[in-house]
Motif scaffolding. Structure first.
Motif, PDB file in Angstrom:
ATOM      1  N   ASP A 395       0.815  -1.214   0.000  1.00 35.55           N
ATOM      2  CA  ASP A 395       0.000   0.000   0.000  1.00 35.55           C
ATOM      3  C   ASP A 395       0.849   1.264   0.000  1.00 35.55           C
ATOM      4  OD1 ASP A 395      -2.333  -1.497   0.028  1.00 35.55           O
ATOM      5  OD2 ASP A 395      -2.412  -1.561   2.222  1.00 35.55           O
ATOM      6  N   PHE A 396       2.182   1.091  -0.044  1.00 29.63           N
ATOM      7  CA  PHE A 396       3.080   2.240   0.027  1.00 29.63           C
ATOM      8  C   PHE A 396       4.026   2.330  -1.171  1.00 29.63           C
ATOM      9  CE2 PHE A 396       1.773   1.495   4.344  1.00 29.63           C
ATOM     10  CZ  PHE A 396       1.668   2.758   4.904  1.00 29.63           C
ATOM     11  N   PHE A 397       4.382   1.178  -1.730  1.00 29.22           N
ATOM     12  CA  PHE A 397       5.434   1.174  -2.743  1.00 29.22           C
ATOM     13  C   PHE A 397       4.971   0.501  -4.036  1.00 29.22           C
ATOM     14  CE2 PHE A 397       7.440   1.092   1.446  1.00 29.22           C
ATOM     15  CZ  PHE A 397       8.245   2.218   1.368  1.00 29.22           C
ATOM     16  N   ALA A 423       2.684   6.465  -6.797  1.00 35.05           N
ATOM     17  CA  ALA A 423       2.592   7.811  -7.383  1.00 35.05           C
ATOM     18  C   ALA A 423       1.834   8.781  -6.492  1.00 35.05           C
ATOM     19  CB  ALA A 423       1.940   7.724  -8.761  1.00 35.05           C
ATOM     20  N   ASP A 424       0.776   8.318  -5.822  1.00 41.52           N
ATOM     21  CA  ASP A 424      -0.026   9.226  -4.997  1.00 41.52           C
ATOM     22  C   ASP A 424       0.552   9.436  -3.599  1.00 41.52           C
ATOM     23  OD1 ASP A 424      -0.541   6.571  -4.361  1.00 41.52           O
ATOM     24  OD2 ASP A 424      -2.531   7.028  -3.569  1.00 41.52           O
ATOM     25  N   LEU A 425       1.705   8.806  -3.321  1.00 32.96           N
ATOM     26  CA  LEU A 425       2.322   8.941  -1.999  1.00 32.96           C
ATOM     27  C   LEU A 425       3.650   9.680  -2.036  1.00 32.96           C
ATOM     28  CD1 LEU A 425       1.691   5.415  -0.406  1.00 32.96           C
ATOM     29  CD2 LEU A 425       0.286   7.467  -0.278  1.00 32.96           C
ATOM     30  N   ARG A 426       4.054  10.151  -3.209  1.00 31.50           N
ATOM     31  CA  ARG A 426       5.337  10.840  -3.283  1.00 31.50           C
ATOM     32  C   ARG A 426       5.139  12.295  -3.698  1.00 31.50           C
ATOM     33  NH1 ARG A 426       7.112   6.975  -8.214  1.00 31.50           N
ATOM     34  NH2 ARG A 426       6.045   8.035  -9.930  1.00 31.50           N
ATOM     35  N   ARG A 427       6.107  13.093  -3.282  1.00 32.90           N
ATOM     36  CA  ARG A 427       6.067  14.497  -3.601  1.00 32.90           C
ATOM     37  C   ARG A 427       6.270  14.690  -5.106  1.00 32.90           C
ATOM     38  NH1 ARG A 427      10.062  18.082  -0.153  1.00 32.90           N
ATOM     39  NH2 ARG A 427       8.892  17.010   1.490  1.00 32.90           N
ATOM     40  N   ALA A 428       5.623  15.663  -5.678  1.00 32.52           N
ATOM     41  CA  ALA A 428       5.684  15.900  -7.121  1.00 32.52           C
ATOM     42  C   ALA A 428       7.125  16.090  -7.579  1.00 32.52           C
ATOM     43  CB  ALA A 428       4.850  17.131  -7.490  1.00 32.52           C
ATOM     44  N   GLY A 429       7.512  15.303  -8.566  1.00 30.32           N
ATOM     45  CA  GLY A 429       8.861  15.413  -9.123  1.00 30.32           C
ATOM     46  C   GLY A 429       9.919  14.679  -8.332  1.00 30.32           C
ATOM     47  N   GLU A 430       9.523  14.007  -7.234  1.00 27.57           N
ATOM     48  CA  GLU A 430      10.477  13.285  -6.394  1.00 27.57           C
ATOM     49  C   GLU A 430      10.034  11.832  -6.256  1.00 27.57           C
ATOM     50  OE1 GLU A 430      13.196  14.491  -5.283  1.00 27.57           O
ATOM     51  OE2 GLU A 430      12.934  16.665  -5.500  1.00 27.57           O
ATOM     52  N   ASP A 431      10.946  10.896  -6.565  1.00 31.29           N
ATOM     53  CA  ASP A 431      10.586   9.480  -6.502  1.00 31.29           C
ATOM     54  C   ASP A 431      10.630   8.909  -5.089  1.00 31.29           C
ATOM     55  OD1 ASP A 431      10.222   9.431  -9.214  1.00 31.29           O
ATOM     56  OD2 ASP A 431      12.276   8.765  -9.657  1.00 31.29           O
ATOM     57  N   ARG A 432      11.497   9.512  -4.232  1.00 34.91           N
ATOM     58  CA  ARG A 432      11.746   8.899  -2.921  1.00 34.91           C
ATOM     59  C   ARG A 432      11.172   9.693  -1.753  1.00 34.91           C
ATOM     60  NH1 ARG A 432      16.130   9.027  -0.893  1.00 34.91           N
ATOM     61  NH2 ARG A 432      17.187  10.626  -2.122  1.00 34.91           N
ATOM     62  N   PRO A 434       8.376  11.174   0.498  1.00 34.49           N
ATOM     63  CA  PRO A 434       6.937  10.968   0.742  1.00 34.49           C
ATOM     64  C   PRO A 434       6.198  12.285   0.938  1.00 34.49           C
ATOM     65  CG  PRO A 434       8.196  10.451   2.712  1.00 34.49           C
ATOM     66  CD  PRO A 434       9.204  10.728   1.631  1.00 34.49           C
ATOM     67  N   ASN A 435       4.894  12.256   0.651  1.00 32.72           N
ATOM     68  CA  ASN A 435       4.056  13.427   0.851  1.00 32.72           C
ATOM     69  C   ASN A 435       3.186  13.250   2.096  1.00 32.72           C
ATOM     70  OD1 ASN A 435       2.060  11.621   0.106  1.00 32.72           O
ATOM     71  ND2 ASN A 435       1.799  12.472  -1.954  1.00 32.72           N
ATOM     72  N   GLU A 436       2.244  14.154   2.293  1.00 34.39           N
ATOM     73  CA  GLU A 436       1.397  14.113   3.478  1.00 34.39           C
ATOM     74  C   GLU A 436       0.500  12.885   3.498  1.00 34.39           C
ATOM     75  OE1 GLU A 436       1.439  15.951   6.178  1.00 34.39           O
ATOM     76  OE2 GLU A 436       3.195  16.942   5.327  1.00 34.39           O
ATOM     77  N   GLU A 437       0.059  12.432   2.340  1.00 35.32           N
ATOM     78  CA  GLU A 437      -0.784  11.241   2.281  1.00 35.32           C
ATOM     79  C   GLU A 437      -0.013  10.006   2.760  1.00 35.32           C
ATOM     80  OE1 GLU A 437      -3.794   8.501   1.739  1.00 35.32           O
ATOM     81  OE2 GLU A 437      -3.824  10.690   1.959  1.00 35.32           O
TER      82      GLU A 437
END
Length: 445
Positions: A395-397, A423-432, A434-437
């Motif tokens: 659910d993360f990767f 895709a919905d768990l990473r910051r825009a333009g960054e593969d590694r 994580p974002n707030e979600e």
């Protein structure tokens, strides 16, 4: 009987000032206990003498004695209150001022009272009650009572001055009395100061060495395990029902090592493994050991948690990104470079310390063996995880199914490559990154 023992223990704990000194080192607690015992003594002794003063002292002295008794008790009680609030040095200063004032009052009342000898004691107590951080304060409060002692002796014994309740019984020439007293006071301060300075220096060195040894121990063992070993002498192995183990290994290590000097080889490994260590700290993981060019770490030990699989994969992504960056830099310079395989598996394991000499914190179980097979069955530059770990992190990767891969002595194991965050768990333009979600989902584990 139990109630009696409980009462005895409570009284003993109170007299040892355990609550007041809790959380302090031995060197920090000693002046606090000295302040506490001084307050206790100066509250108890004058109180016990109240009856004796009433029956044995002349009636005209009673009012003076009782007034100054309360002028001693009130600030002492306030100082004790401050001690309980952990204003240690302020409490010590107020205590010494109150005691010295009381000694001065006794000295002023009776010319032949032995009270001035108490100034010699309080000059020592300033070094024992006040923290070395306030060295100037304790020197001043040490010299002040010695000055009062010398003045009282000169005023009464040399000048024959009157006290409030009568003159002294005898006087002597100044050249006979004062030189030895001045010399005594100077030597008194110097000896005490040098003694306390030596103790402070020894304690500072001891504290520094203790910190070094503690840090060294914590670099070898988890804090919880180290504390258990110190307290009990042994550490019981613990079963962790759900944990994650990761192995790393450099491809072509032997071939590249042959082209490097021993110093260069060790420096290169140290550069890599030191970075890996910093990753462990950031992701709440436990480094277990290095074996040659292999680095082993685990999550959910020594304290179990539900995020261990995600933590390990996040750490693996960061480690792999570091190695890819190193590869790019060295390739541009025409230098040989290492590529890294990472293998991860989750399951139950036993963790603990065994042996009595050169002990180390380690883990055992089939989970460890399977994680090692995941590493050896992977390919350089990729993160290879087992199907068990995949179920915990899917659910993360974003993962790539490899199928059932044959593994030595393990048969076929379902394996996946980790390509990065969903895709919905990473910051825009960054593969590694994580974002707030990602963080919200992580907290729900």
């Amino acid at each position: 009987m139990k109630k009696v023992n409980d009462i005895y223990d409570a009284i003993l704990e109170w007299f040892q000032a355990k609550k007041i000194t809790s959380g302090l080192t031995q060197s920090e607690a000693r002046p606090v206990r000295t302040t506490f015992y001084t307050q206790l003594s100066m509250l108890a002794i004058p109180t016990l003498l109240v009856v004796s003063i009433y029956f044995n002292e002349p009636p005209e002295t009673h009012t003076f004695s009782f007034i100054h008794y309360f002028l001693l008790i009130i600030p002492l009680l306030f100082a004790f209150y401050l001690l309980r609030l952990r204003y240690y040095n302020l409490s010590a200063v107020i205590t010494l001022v109150a005691v010295n004032y009381h000694l001065l009052a006794l000295t002023m009342s009776q010319a032949d009272d032995p009270a001035p000898l108490g100034f010699l004691v309080t000059s020592i107590l300033s070094f024992l009650m006040i923290s070395k951080k306030f060295n100037t304060v304790r020197v001043v409060i040490s010299i002040l009572p010695l000055g009062l002692f010398l003045f009282s002796q000169y005023y009464y014994k040399v000048l024959g001055g009157d006290a409030i309740f009568g003159p002294p019984r005898w006087v002597v020439p100044a050249e006979y009395l004062m030189p030895p007293l001045v010399l005594l006071c100077v030597l008194f301060v110097l000896i005490i100061y040098q003694f306390v300075k030596a103790v402070d220096l020894a304690e500072a060195k001891l504290t520094e060495e203790h910190k070094k040894s503690e840090q060294l121990l914590l670099n070898i063992l988890p804090e919880e395990i180290a504390q258990e070993l110190k307290e009990k002498g042994v550490s019981e192995p613990r079963v962790h029902r759900s944990a994650t183990v990761c192995f790393t290994d450099f491809k072509g290590f032997t071939q590249i090592a042959e082209t490097l000097s021993p110093t260069e080889l060790v420096a290169e490994l140290d550069r890599c493994f030191s970075y890996f260590d910093s990753v462990m700290e950031r992701h709440n993981l436990e480094k277990l050991k290095t074996i040659g060019d292999s680095y082993m770490f685990a999550g959910s030990i020594p304290e179990s948690n539900r995020t261990h699989a995600v933590d390990c994969v996040m750490a693996a992504l960061e480690i792999q990104a570091f190695m890819n960056q190193m590869k790019e830099i060295k390739a541009n310079q025409g230098l040989p470079y290492w590529e890294l395989r990472l293998g991860i598996h989750s399951g139950d394991l036993i963790a603990g310390v065994i042996g009595e000499k050169k002990f180390a914190y380690d883990v055992w179980s089939d989970t460890v063996n399977t994680a090692s097979r995941c590493e050896s069955s992977g390919i350089p530059g990729r993160i290879n995880i087992s199907g068990t770990t995949y179920e915990l992190v899917k659910d993360f990767f974003e993962c790539e199914y490899r199928g059932a891969v044959p593994a030595k002595n393990k048969g076929e194991i379902e394996m996946y490559f980790v390509n990065g965050l969903l895709a919905d768990l990473r910051r825009a333009g960054e593969d590694r990154i994580p974002n707030e979600e990602f963080r919200r989902r992580y907290k729900q584990l």
